[in-house]
Scaffold this motif. Structure first.
Motif, PDB file in Angstrom:
ATOM      1  N   VAL A  93       2.433  -1.123  -5.614  1.00  0.00           N
ATOM      2  CA  VAL A  93       1.821  -0.519  -4.433  1.00  0.00           C
ATOM      3  C   VAL A  93       1.526  -1.580  -3.381  1.00  0.00           C
ATOM      4  N   GLY A  95       3.206  -4.117  -2.348  1.00  0.00           N
ATOM      5  CA  GLY A  95       4.323  -4.318  -1.427  1.00  0.00           C
ATOM      6  C   GLY A  95       4.333  -3.272  -0.331  1.00  0.00           C
ATOM      7  N   GLY A  96       4.093  -2.026  -0.722  1.00  0.00           N
ATOM      8  CA  GLY A  96       4.017  -0.960   0.273  1.00  0.00           C
ATOM      9  C   GLY A  96       2.843  -1.125   1.206  1.00  0.00           C
ATOM     10  N   LEU A  99       3.676  -3.762   3.752  1.00  0.00           N
ATOM     11  CA  LEU A  99       4.524  -3.206   4.804  1.00  0.00           C
ATOM     12  C   LEU A  99       3.722  -2.307   5.727  1.00  0.00           C
ATOM     13  N   LEU A 100       2.777  -1.556   5.162  1.00  0.00           N
ATOM     14  CA  LEU A 100       1.967  -0.663   5.980  1.00  0.00           C
ATOM     15  C   LEU A 100       1.104  -1.455   6.956  1.00  0.00           C
TER      16      LEU A 100
END
Length: 156
Positions: A93, A95-96, A99-100
């Motif tokens: 999560v 990594g996401g 990016l967010l």
């Protein structure tokens, strides 16, 4: 080719003599006495006499005993496995989330640039309106005098 055939005529069906076969009854076999055997090596043979006099011989089936269940303790506890899986999920999560946050920062920079662009365009429009008013093309003339403020009093 046009010769008469026996098909359809009564001569083709000859009656045969009827023979009746009657089965001969099987005499029940008497089993010989068994030799003494150590118990547990050969299963016991059981004989059953049916109501019509026949004898059925076979091995007696003993119910299978299930193997005793031994509780094997796992090498790793369930709590450790669950913690490790939770850590792997959290890393997936992260990594996401990275990016967010990058997306949110880029969006904020884009909105900031749009605000600056709007201020430049609006400021340019205001400047054009102010400086074009001196042409006296029917616009409103604004005279700005130097104002003096001394001791909280306005002298205009």
């Amino acid at each position: 080719m046009n010769e008469p055939t026996t098909y359809g005529s009564s001569a083709a069906y000859e009656t045969a003599a009827v023979q009746v076969h009657t089965p001969t009854p099987i005499v029940p076999a008497h089993t010989a006495p068994l030799m003494p055997v150590q118990p547990g090596t050969i299963p016991a043979v059981a004989s059953i006499v049916l109501p019509d006099g026949r004898v059925v011989t076979g091995y007696a089936l003993t119910p299978m005993q299930p193997d005793p269940v031994t509780t094997v303790k796992p090498a790793v506890s369930r709590a450790a496995v669950n913690t490790a899986l939770g850590g792997v999920g959290f890393l997936a999560v992260c990594g996401g989330l990275l990016l967010l946050t990058s997306f949110i920062a880029a969006l904020a920079a884009f909105i900031h640039q749009l605000i600056i662009l709007a201020a430049v365009i609006f400021g340019g429009w205001v400047a054009v309106q102010v400086f074009s008013a001196s042409d006296h093309r029917g616009g409103t003339t604004v005279n700005i005098h130097k104002a003096v403020i001394k001791r909280n009093k306005f002298y205009g």
